[in-house]
Design an enzyme around this catalytic site. Structure first.
Site, PDB file in Angstrom:
ATOM      1  N   ASP A  29       1.383   4.792   2.372  1.00  0.00           N
ATOM      2  CA  ASP A  29       0.981   5.394   3.644  1.00  0.00           C
ATOM      3  C   ASP A  29       1.411   6.860   3.696  1.00  0.00           C
ATOM      4  OD1 ASP A  29       0.417   2.640   5.093  1.00  0.00           O
ATOM      5  OD2 ASP A  29       2.416   2.444   4.222  1.00  0.00           O
ATOM      6  N   ASP A  84      -3.233   4.277   2.986  1.00  0.00           N
ATOM      7  CA  ASP A  84      -3.500   4.573   4.389  1.00  0.00           C
ATOM      8  C   ASP A  84      -3.134   6.027   4.643  1.00  0.00           C
ATOM      9  OD1 ASP A  84      -4.367   2.054   5.031  1.00  0.00           O
ATOM     10  OD2 ASP A  84      -2.441   1.380   5.840  1.00  0.00           O
ATOM     11  N   ASP A  96       0.857  -1.183   0.000  1.00  0.00           N
ATOM     12  CA  ASP A  96       0.000   0.000   0.000  1.00  0.00           C
ATOM     13  C   ASP A  96       0.896   1.236   0.000  1.00  0.00           C
ATOM     14  OD1 ASP A  96       1.075   0.289   2.521  1.00  0.00           O
ATOM     15  OD2 ASP A  96      -0.825   0.208   3.593  1.00  0.00           O
TER      16      ASP A  96
HETATM   17  N1  CTP Z   1       0.661   0.352  11.357  1.00  0.00           N
HETATM   18  C1  CTP Z   1      -0.111   0.427  12.494  1.00  0.00           C
HETATM   19  N2  CTP Z   1      -1.368  -0.111  12.516  1.00  0.00           N
HETATM   20  C2  CTP Z   1      -1.871  -0.727  11.423  1.00  0.00           C
HETATM   21  C3  CTP Z   1      -1.104  -0.831  10.254  1.00  0.00           C
HETATM   22  C4  CTP Z   1       0.163  -0.266  10.263  1.00  0.00           C
HETATM   23  O1  CTP Z   1       0.340   0.971  13.482  1.00  0.00           O
HETATM   24  N3  CTP Z   1      -3.094  -1.236  11.470  1.00  0.00           N
HETATM   25  C5  CTP Z   1       1.979   1.007  11.333  1.00  0.00           C
HETATM   26  C6  CTP Z   1       3.134   0.096  11.627  1.00  0.00           C
HETATM   27  O2  CTP Z   1       4.055   0.774  12.390  1.00  0.00           O
HETATM   28  C7  CTP Z   1       3.694  -0.172  10.270  1.00  0.00           C
HETATM   29  C8  CTP Z   1       3.358   1.079   9.476  1.00  0.00           C
HETATM   30  O3  CTP Z   1       2.172   1.559  10.069  1.00  0.00           O
HETATM   31  O4  CTP Z   1       5.055  -0.361  10.319  1.00  0.00           O
HETATM   32  C9  CTP Z   1       3.153   0.787   8.025  1.00  0.00           C
HETATM   33  O5  CTP Z   1       2.276  -0.311   7.903  1.00  0.00           O
HETATM   34  P1  CTP Z   1       2.084  -1.150   6.595  1.00  0.00           P
HETATM   35  O6  CTP Z   1       1.630  -0.269   5.500  1.00  0.00           O
HETATM   36  O7  CTP Z   1       1.190  -2.292   6.936  1.00  0.00           O
HETATM   37  O8  CTP Z   1       3.543  -1.769   6.354  1.00  0.00           O
HETATM   38  P2  CTP Z   1       4.761  -1.251   5.514  1.00  0.00           P
HETATM   39  O9  CTP Z   1       5.927  -1.328   6.405  1.00  0.00           O
HETATM   40  O10 CTP Z   1       4.460   0.072   4.891  1.00  0.00           O
HETATM   41  O11 CTP Z   1       4.913  -2.375   4.423  1.00  0.00           O
HETATM   42  P3  CTP Z   1       4.263  -2.399   2.946  1.00  0.00           P
HETATM   43  O12 CTP Z   1       5.313  -1.807   2.076  1.00  0.00           O
HETATM   44  O13 CTP Z   1       3.991  -3.816   2.638  1.00  0.00           O
HETATM   45  O14 CTP Z   1       3.015  -1.578   2.975  1.00  0.00           O
HETATM   46 MN    MN Z   2       2.681   0.398   3.767  1.00  0.00          MN
HETATM   47 MN    MN Z   3      -0.376   0.680   5.579  1.00  0.00          MN
END
Ligand code: CTP
Ligand code: MN
Ligand code: MN
Ligand code: MN
Length: 379
Positions: free
Chosen positions: A206, A303, A204
């Site tokens: 963020d 997000d 995703d």
């Molecule tokens: N996070 C959180 N609560 C959630 C989802 C995420 O607190 N429900 C925080 C975590 O600290 C996480 C960060 O937001 O490390 C980013 O989450 P996520 O997008 O799920 O992971 P990424 O590290 O960005 O990995 P990806 O590249 O796969 O999105």
């Molecule tokens: Mn992410």
């Molecule tokens: Mn995320």
């Protein structure tokens, strides 16, 4: 020259947050193997086991060279018995029997495929698996009643499981910036999550949004969402409670002296959170419906987190990840510094402890005190 002498003299701190962990490292064969087992444990809702494998993998990522023999690992922290066994097997045989079995197991494959549907967590996926549903097409045929998130997730399954690239993240950043500046000029938008850590792809994108004038960010999320909706950018949107890191710290579960960060809830809620008006998070499936002509957009998970300026530093730190890094940072704060870190604040527990229990609890939860759920809307 004996392999590993160099590693043996390296002293490695035991909390992942104390170590340099580069994105590109020397032990991908080993960390890939451990990640599969971590993922399998997480899908089976065995959180503790998942964390143990993640910790072992993180340790290997921080090593300055390739591990060639198990003797090189002597004295290193974070390597549990199970992880060590897997590592030895891979070093000796090239593969781990357990990893191979897991990768090829029907259950693992089905759980991965089903939780890959936006809006489907491990519990639901497991229930369906037991009913003989192994793939999204099985689910479609099953006639199960799905909620709106799941219907969107099924409809855009392939796209949503296609990794988001850096250029796509940048393009989405421009859309978010336009939306934010249209409703609140002067607001600041920061790319967080994996892309902030330098990853080139993600599941995703963020973003963290704030405004230098404290208070101006109030109500921002709603306005941004409305703007995006009006412009035809939203396929699905839902706001929810708090981050999974902190949701368990809320009023429903009073703080205990037990290590609350060990209770990190596991299946990631993909559709998320509103906590009062002050620490909002919204999870979107973002698309663009310029309906005429061939489709020039794809569905991407986004997000969005809004933070008051005074909490920005903590929000930035808390939402950058990785999940293991955040967990370790909080564990380190508690055990080594007697402090409590959240994505809102850092509290000195030595001082807080002198306050009344109620007050203490309130302090821990300030800024995330109002929990409410907003009904999902399919747009
Ligand atoms: N996070 C959180 N609560 C959630 C989802 C995420 O607190 N429900 C925080 C975590 O600290 C996480 C960060 O937001 O490390 C980013 O989450 P996520 O997008 O799920 O992971 P990424 O590290 O960005 O990995 P990806 O590249 O796969 O999105
Ligand atoms: Mn992410
Ligand atoms: Mn995320
Ligand atoms: Mn919070």
């Amino acid at each position: 020259q004996k392999p590993g002498l160099e590693l043996a003299v390296v002293s490695v701190p035991s909390y992942a947050c104390q170590r340099h962990t580069p994105l590109l490292h020397h032990n991908t064969t080993l960390t890939d193997a451990l990640s599969i087992l971590a993922e399998n444990a997480e899908l089976g809702e065995n959180e503790g086991r998942g964390v143990a494998f993640r910790r072992a993998a993180a340790l290997l990522k921080s090593l300055p060279q390739e591990v060639r023999g198990a003797e090189q690992l002597r004295g290193l922290p974070c390597l549990g018995e199970h992880s060590l066994r897997v590592i030895k097997e891979v070093l000796e045989d090239g593969v781990s029997h357990e990893v191979e079995t897991t990768t090829h197991s029907e259950q693992f494959k089905a759980m991965k495929a089903l939780t890959g549907i936006f809006g489907v967590g491990a519990k639901t996926a497991d229930r369906w698996f037991r009913e003989g549903i192994h793939t999204p097409s099985d689910l479609q045929r099953s006639g199960h009643t799905l909620n709106r998130a799941q219907r969107a997730g099924l409809q855009y399954y392939d796209e949503l499981n296609l990794p988001v690239t850096k250029p796509e993240a940048v393009a989405i950043g421009q859309i978010v910036e336009r939306a934010v500046h249209a409703v609140l000029p002067g607001a600041e938008i920061t790319l967080i999550g994996g892309f902030r850590r330098g990853k080139q792809t993600g599941h995703d994108v963020d973003f963290l949004i704030t405004h230098p004038d404290e208070g101006r960010e109030e109500g921002l999320m709603r306005k941004v969402v409305s703007w995006l909706e009006a412009q035809g950018f939203l396929l699905y949107q839902k706001t929810t409670g708090n981050s999974y890191l902190e949701s368990k710290e809320g009023p429903a579960r009073p703080a205990s002296n037990m290590d609350r960060f060990e209770r990190y809830s596991h299946p990631l809620p993909q559709t998320l959170v509103v906590v009062g008006d002050h620490a909002q998070k919204v999870s979107w499936v973002l698309g663009h419906s310029q309906c005429s002509g061939p489709r020039s957009w794809r569905a991407v998970r986004v997000d969005l987190v809004v933070s008051p300026y005074s909490q920005f530093a903590f929000a930035l730190l808390g939402w950058t990840g990785s999940k293991l890094f955040e967990r370790e940072l909080r564990r380190w704060a508690v055990h080594e510094k007697a402090m409590t870190l959240s994505s809102h604040a850092l509290y000195d527990r030595k001082r807080v402890r002198t306050l009344s229990q109620t007050h203490t609890h309130f302090k821990y939860c300030s800024g995330s005190f109002l929990y409410y759920q907003i009904r999902d809307k399919l747009i």
